[in-house]
Design an enzyme around this catalytic site. Structure first.
Site, PDB file in Angstrom:
ATOM      1  N   GLU A 117     -43.989  22.780 -31.809  1.00 41.93           N
ATOM      2  CA  GLU A 117     -44.136  21.764 -30.765  1.00 41.93           C
ATOM      3  C   GLU A 117     -44.492  22.457 -29.454  1.00 41.93           C
ATOM      4  OE1 GLU A 117     -44.764  18.816 -28.582  1.00 41.93           O
ATOM      5  OE2 GLU A 117     -44.260  18.373 -30.682  1.00 41.93           O
ATOM      6  N   ASP A 163     -50.425  16.336 -37.317  1.00 45.87           N
ATOM      7  CA  ASP A 163     -50.156  14.974 -36.835  1.00 45.87           C
ATOM      8  C   ASP A 163     -50.285  14.947 -35.314  1.00 45.87           C
ATOM      9  OD1 ASP A 163     -49.138  12.442 -36.371  1.00 45.87           O
ATOM     10  OD2 ASP A 163     -47.054  13.057 -36.640  1.00 45.87           O
TER      11      ASP A 163
END
Length: 282
Positions: A117, A163
């Site tokens: 992330e 994603d």
């Protein structure tokens, strides 16, 4: 479009993505050998549907909320729904598991989860969510750099989930370049690339470019909730799956019409097609 996870947690696109994710990981569990899951856009791991971001959009009310109340018989749907229910042991629907929590719930002791992330606040929340878990590693870096850094995994078996939040105007092109590089490094891996369905020509161009990479065995799975000519901000979503596990296409053909029927919709439907066939060209 901006598809930051916290604003859209538990919506219809999340539901589709996580049903497919659950089905893939269950297939990986069928063999005893260890596998690795690399989630390249991990978000924060789980989402509070009572928080301001989720309440502002209310999208879970047209995704996971009606699904929890619907009569579902297919194992692929009930397995996913059970994972969401386990996140809410007191009943109701406050917490929604993102893909990291779904993947972690399905790991066996020999398996591993790599979470990536880039957003600093989300990365801190993700680190806290999995603090002290020896099977989970959390990294702050660009998703596409992570494909270079972490592939192939030492297990030589596993799933890569790509994603993106679709904040970058060239995200489709970045996905194609990323999967081309990743597949060269780890050609036997399973890859799931999520994409929004807003403008159909953009999806066609993405799929054409993806097929043009020469990567074999690409399955596309799509669910739309409205007719194609409605021009809504987001009509649905899809996944391009490279090296899908054996019979995954049949499982999804059986399961996803019931998913579509359980969600509020004005049309649309489910499409499952081989973008690049599993076998050699005729």
């Amino acid at each position: 479009m901006n598809y930051r996870h916290a604003f859209h947690a538990g919506n219809a696109a999340d539901v589709l993505k996580h049903v497919v994710l659950t089905a893939i990981i269950q297939r990986l569990r069928a063999k005893q050998s260890p596998f690795c899951v690399l989630d390249a856009h991990a978000g924060i791991g789980r989402y509070d549907l009572s928080a301001d971001e989720a309440r502002r959009t209310g999208e879970a009310e047209e995704g996971i909320a009606p699904l929890l109340a619907a009569p579902l018989a297919h194992p692929a749907l009930t397995a996913y729904r059970d994972l969401v229910a386990a996140m809410n042991p007191q009943g109701g629907l406050r917490w929604y598991p993102g893909s990291p929590r779904i993947a972690r719930a399905l790991l066996r002791p020999q398996d591993r989860l790599l979470l990536v992330e880039l957003h600093p606040d989300d990365h801190r929340a993700l680190k806290a969510e999995f603090a002290g878990d020896p099977q989970v590693a959390v990294h702050r870096m660009d998703a596409y750099d992570a494909l270079k850094a972490h592939l192939p995994p030492k297990e030589r078996r596993g799933l890569v989930l790509i994603d993106p939040p679709f904040e970058a105007p060239d995200e489709f092109a970045r996905m194609v370049a990323g999967i081309a590089l990743a597949h060269r490094r780890f050609p036997t891996g399973v890859y799931a690339l999520w994409y929004p369905i807003k403008e159909r020509p953009a999806v066609w161009r993405f799929q054409e470019a993806l097929a043009g990479t020469g990567i074999p065995k690409i399955l596309t799975v799509e669910m739309t909730l409205h007719p194609e000519d409605t021009h809504l901000r987001l009509n649905g979503s899809g996944l391009a799956i490279v090296n899908p596990p054996w019979t995954l296409d049949d499982t999804l053909r059986d399961a996803l019409p019931a998913l579509h029927a359980a969600l509020p919709h004005s049309g649309g439907g489910v499409r499952i097609d081989w973008l690049v066939p599993e076998g050699p060209p005729a």
